[in-house]
Design a protein around this motif. Structure first.
Motif, PDB file in Angstrom:
ATOM      1  N   UNK A 295       7.263   9.141  -9.746  1.00  0.00           N
ATOM      2  CA  UNK A 295       6.375   9.401 -10.882  1.00  0.00           C
ATOM      3  C   UNK A 295       5.099  10.044 -10.355  1.00  0.00           C
ATOM      4  N   UNK A 296       4.563  10.993 -11.120  1.00  0.00           N
ATOM      5  CA  UNK A 296       3.209  11.498 -10.841  1.00  0.00           C
ATOM      6  C   UNK A 296       2.393  11.378 -12.129  1.00  0.00           C
ATOM      7  N   UNK A 297       1.238  10.748 -12.014  1.00  0.00           N
ATOM      8  CA  UNK A 297       0.258  10.794 -13.113  1.00  0.00           C
ATOM      9  C   UNK A 297      -0.564  12.049 -12.863  1.00  0.00           C
ATOM     10  N   UNK A 298      -0.442  13.008 -13.793  1.00  0.00           N
ATOM     11  CA  UNK A 298      -0.913  14.376 -13.576  1.00  0.00           C
ATOM     12  C   UNK A 298      -2.410  14.523 -13.881  1.00  0.00           C
ATOM     13  N   UNK A 299      -3.007  15.649 -13.449  1.00  0.00           N
ATOM     14  CA  UNK A 299      -4.457  15.825 -13.574  1.00  0.00           C
ATOM     15  C   UNK A 299      -5.045  15.634 -14.968  1.00  0.00           C
ATOM     16  N   UNK A 300      -4.349  16.068 -16.021  1.00  0.00           N
ATOM     17  CA  UNK A 300      -4.962  15.907 -17.355  1.00  0.00           C
ATOM     18  C   UNK A 300      -5.200  14.438 -17.672  1.00  0.00           C
ATOM     19  N   UNK A 301      -4.295  13.571 -17.218  1.00  0.00           N
ATOM     20  CA  UNK A 301      -4.443  12.130 -17.459  1.00  0.00           C
ATOM     21  C   UNK A 301      -5.490  11.521 -16.527  1.00  0.00           C
ATOM     22  N   UNK A 302      -5.484  11.961 -15.273  1.00  0.00           N
ATOM     23  CA  UNK A 302      -6.467  11.443 -14.308  1.00  0.00           C
ATOM     24  C   UNK A 302      -7.885  11.770 -14.797  1.00  0.00           C
TER      25      UNK A 302
ATOM     26  N   UNK B 171      -7.012   7.933 -17.723  1.00  0.00           N
ATOM     27  CA  UNK B 171      -5.857   7.290 -18.353  1.00  0.00           C
ATOM     28  C   UNK B 171      -4.909   6.641 -17.349  1.00  0.00           C
ATOM     29  N   UNK B 172      -5.314   6.582 -16.076  1.00  0.00           N
ATOM     30  CA  UNK B 172      -4.410   6.021 -15.059  1.00  0.00           C
ATOM     31  C   UNK B 172      -3.948   4.619 -15.456  1.00  0.00           C
ATOM     32  N   UNK B 173      -4.906   3.769 -15.777  1.00  0.00           N
ATOM     33  CA  UNK B 173      -4.569   2.384 -16.107  1.00  0.00           C
ATOM     34  C   UNK B 173      -3.739   2.267 -17.367  1.00  0.00           C
ATOM     35  N   UNK B 174      -4.063   3.086 -18.376  1.00  0.00           N
ATOM     36  CA  UNK B 174      -3.315   3.034 -19.638  1.00  0.00           C
ATOM     37  C   UNK B 174      -1.855   3.412 -19.413  1.00  0.00           C
ATOM     38  N   UNK B 175      -1.634   4.422 -18.562  1.00  0.00           N
ATOM     39  CA  UNK B 175      -0.252   4.843 -18.279  1.00  0.00           C
ATOM     40  C   UNK B 175       0.456   3.784 -17.442  1.00  0.00           C
ATOM     41  N   UNK B 176      -0.253   3.219 -16.467  1.00  0.00           N
ATOM     42  CA  UNK B 176       0.356   2.146 -15.666  1.00  0.00           C
ATOM     43  C   UNK B 176       0.747   0.970 -16.564  1.00  0.00           C
TER      44      UNK B 176
ATOM     45  N   UNK C 210       1.779   1.102 -19.678  1.00  0.00           N
ATOM     46  CA  UNK C 210       3.049   1.423 -20.354  1.00  0.00           C
ATOM     47  C   UNK C 210       4.225   1.298 -19.380  1.00  0.00           C
ATOM     48  N   UNK C 211       4.011   1.714 -18.127  1.00  0.00           N
ATOM     49  CA  UNK C 211       5.083   1.577 -17.123  1.00  0.00           C
ATOM     50  C   UNK C 211       5.391   0.101 -16.891  1.00  0.00           C
ATOM     51  N   UNK C 212       4.338  -0.697 -16.734  1.00  0.00           N
ATOM     52  CA  UNK C 212       4.564  -2.117 -16.424  1.00  0.00           C
ATOM     53  C   UNK C 212       5.105  -2.882 -17.637  1.00  0.00           C
ATOM     54  N   UNK C 213       4.871  -2.368 -18.843  1.00  0.00           N
ATOM     55  CA  UNK C 213       5.441  -3.004 -20.028  1.00  0.00           C
ATOM     56  C   UNK C 213       6.928  -2.676 -20.199  1.00  0.00           C
ATOM     57  N   UNK C 214       7.413  -1.678 -19.445  1.00  0.00           N
ATOM     58  CA  UNK C 214       8.855  -1.401 -19.437  1.00  0.00           C
ATOM     59  C   UNK C 214       9.453  -2.267 -18.321  1.00  0.00           C
ATOM     60  N   UNK C 215      10.727  -2.053 -18.020  1.00  0.00           N
ATOM     61  CA  UNK C 215      11.335  -2.875 -16.962  1.00  0.00           C
ATOM     62  C   UNK C 215      11.204  -2.231 -15.587  1.00  0.00           C
TER      63      UNK C 215
END
Ligand code: CDP
Ligand code: MG
Length: 140
Positions: A8-15, A19-24, A26-31
């Motif tokens: 996975x790459x969290x891309x520059x627009x999110x960085x 939004x790093x933590x918000x995306x993490x 969502x990842x951690x809320x999945x399996x």
């Protein structure tokens, strides 16, 4: 069904939008489990190698510049069918076509600035993980 790893790459627009933590979340809320993670600034060579498959596409130069426009966060995600599970969590490349609740539907700005990358096959995952992580950096 098998336990897989995907890059996975969290891309520059999110960085850039913090939004790093918000995306993490969502990842951690999945399996999926984050078994490796680091914040890096890609070199031009790294970005060109990473997206070499797209080198003849009209968007290639702009895509490389975008990937250099801020640091990124690279991660290895692990879980049952991790490659397809993460692709589904990411949503369509084009955020206007992405399903509700997917990372790209919620956060992406455009088809280019679409917040995340995820490997699209087992072979790609192996190559992409090896580009950024040595075995002893992946702690499952
Ligand atoms: O990232 P994904 O595998 O969903 O899509 P891709 O077709 O492998 O394209 C790689 C990346 O190129 C996308 O995620 C976008 O950042 C960018 N792209 C673009 O800028 N313009 C397009 N028309 C298609 C892709
Ligand atoms: Mg792709």
């Amino acid at each position: 069904m098998a336990i897989e790893r995907t890059l996975s790459i969290i891309k520059p627009d999110a960085i850039k939008r913090n939004l790093t933590g918000a995306i993490i979340t969502l990842i951690e809320n999945s399996d999926l489990h984050i078994v490796a993670q680091k914040r890096i600034r890609l070199t031009k060579e790294q970005a060109k190698t990473f997206y070499a498959f797209h080198k003849d596409r009209p968007f290639f130069d702009e895509l490389v510049d975008f990937m250099l426009s801020s640091p990124v966060v690279v991660q290895v995600l692990e879980g049952e069918s991790a490659i397809s599970v993460y692709r589904n969590l990411m949503g369509d490349t084009d955020p206007t076509r992405a399903a509700d609740g997917t990372i790209r539907k919620v956060f992406a700005k455009s088809i280019e600035e679409n917040s995340v990358h995820g490997s699209d096959s087992a072979i790609a995952a192996r190559v992409e993980i090896a580009q950024f992580f040595s075995d002893n950096e992946i702690v499952g």
